[in-house]
Design an enzyme around this catalytic site. Structure first.
Site, short mmCIF file in Angstrom:
data_model
loop_
_atom_site.label_atom_id
_atom_site.label_comp_id
_atom_site.label_asym_id
_atom_site.label_seq_id
_atom_site.Cartn_x
_atom_site.Cartn_y
_atom_site.Cartn_z
N GLU A 162 0.81 -1.22 0.00
CA GLU A 162 0.00 0.00 0.00
C GLU A 162 0.84 1.27 0.00
O GLU A 162 0.44 2.29 -0.56
CB GLU A 162 -0.94 -0.01 1.21
N PHE A 172 -5.95 -0.97 5.30
CA PHE A 172 -4.59 -0.85 4.78
C PHE A 172 -4.25 0.58 4.39
O PHE A 172 -3.11 1.03 4.55
CB PHE A 172 -4.40 -1.79 3.59
#
Length: 343
Positions: A88, A113
């Site tokens: 991410e 995330f």
């Protein structure tokens, strides 16, 4: 009562007496009820439609395109889709770089995330530079049964404190379809909570039109004002229908934009005397819509009776969503019981 390790897992519980036992598939089931109208993958289809005339739109995924409905965009525009893998931080930095080159990136992943794992990268690379990145994230709040690792119960609190960040929490498929072009036209970063898969559609019954930064009174009522966002607006409308049997007239004010907050509309409706104000949100009671509304009321000298229907300040159980929504008070039935106790 909080479940300990020796109790039956929640996904084996029966949320309705006399019904069939739920299975683990209910941990990832759609939030749609059995008789609700739905639209499949409204975000993915809306983005494909918009991108026909907007060549600057690109899509990025952190190995979750199928689970954020971005796979539809990837199929339509494979040359404008970028698979960043399970990273991410890289996803957000790549989106920032594309925005600097004039593109409008839609970066998609799970809400946990983006908010937890990539916070500093979003803050420094995107928000501080006020870049035109749209962060669209699935599984907000309690919309999965896979426990604290996947339940983004504090995502709004995390992003509310970030300067330049606009926050949108759509109610249904209709609003998602309308919000996509609206957040694209907005210059600057946006965090949008995403309901994915077969998403219920309810707002078309109210001639609803999404406006970024605006709240909308969906139905008026003299006895109680419920201020809500996201899927809790669906529940609030169901609650209003149920409470008619008890001769309680419930108003529902939908607030899809959490930041910037439409304080003018909220203050106007909350100032009507005699109506308690209840904020209903799919988020921990800490730092979300409820505290945003409470702060606005206090700063402006408006003091109604105030309550929150929200998730508790704790790590939640894993299990079937219907069971968990009952357990943590955000199902329509649980909301009705809570409201009756307050009244």
């Amino acid at each position: 009562m909080k479940r300990n390790k020796y109790q039956r897992p929640a996904f084996l519980d029966n949320p309705e007496q006399g019904g069939a036992r739920l299975t683990t598939s209910a941990m990832i089931a759609s939030i749609a009820g059995p008789d609700q109208r739905t639209i499949a993958a409204p975000f993915g289809h809306a983005l494909v439609e918009l991108a026909k005339d907007r060549p600057e739109i690109v899509g990025l995924s952190a190995d979750l395109s199928k689970y954020t409905d971005l796979h539809i965009f990837a199929k339509a525009y494979p040359e404008r889709f970028f698979q960043m893998g399970m990273a991410e931080q890289l996803l957000m930095l790549a989106a920032a770089g594309m925005a600097r080159e004039g593109f409008t990136p839609f970066a998609t992943t799970y809400a946990v995330f983006a908010s937890r794992r990539a916070y500093d990268f979003i803050c420094m690379a995107i928000a501080e530079e006020n870049l035109n990145v749209k962060i669209v994230c699935a599984l907000p709040g309690l919309t999965t049964g896979y426990g604290p690792s996947h339940q983004a119960t504090e995502d709004i609190a995390i992003f509310r404190g970030m300067p330049n960040m606009t926050i949108v929490d759509p109610c249904d498929a209709c609003e998602i379809e309308q919000a996509v072009p609206a957040i694209t036209d907005h210059k600057g970063p946006v965090y949008m909570r995403l309901l994915r898969g077969n998403v219920p559609t309810v707002l078309d019954e109210y001639n609803y039109k999404f406006e970024l930064g605006k709240a909308r009174m969906l139905r008026d009522g003299a006895d109680v004002l419920v201020i809500s966002s996201g899927l809790m607006t669906m529940r609030a409308l169901e609650l209003a229908d149920q409470m008619r049997a008890d001769k309680v007239d419930v108003a529902v004010l939908h607030v899809p934009t959490i930041k910037p907050l439409d304080e003018a509309t909220i203050l106007k409706e909350a100032a009507r005397t005699g109506r308690p104000v209840i904020v209903a949100e799919n988020h921990t009671r800490i730092g979300g819509l409820g505290e945003a509304v409470a702060g606005a009321l206090l700063r402006n000298g408006v003091f109604p009776r105030f309550r929150q229907i929200a998730l508790p300040d704790e790590f939640l159980d894993a299990g079937a969503l219907p069971t968990l929504h009952d357990r943590y008070g955000i199902s329509t039935m649980a909301m009705a019981q809570t409201l009756k106790s307050w009244l």
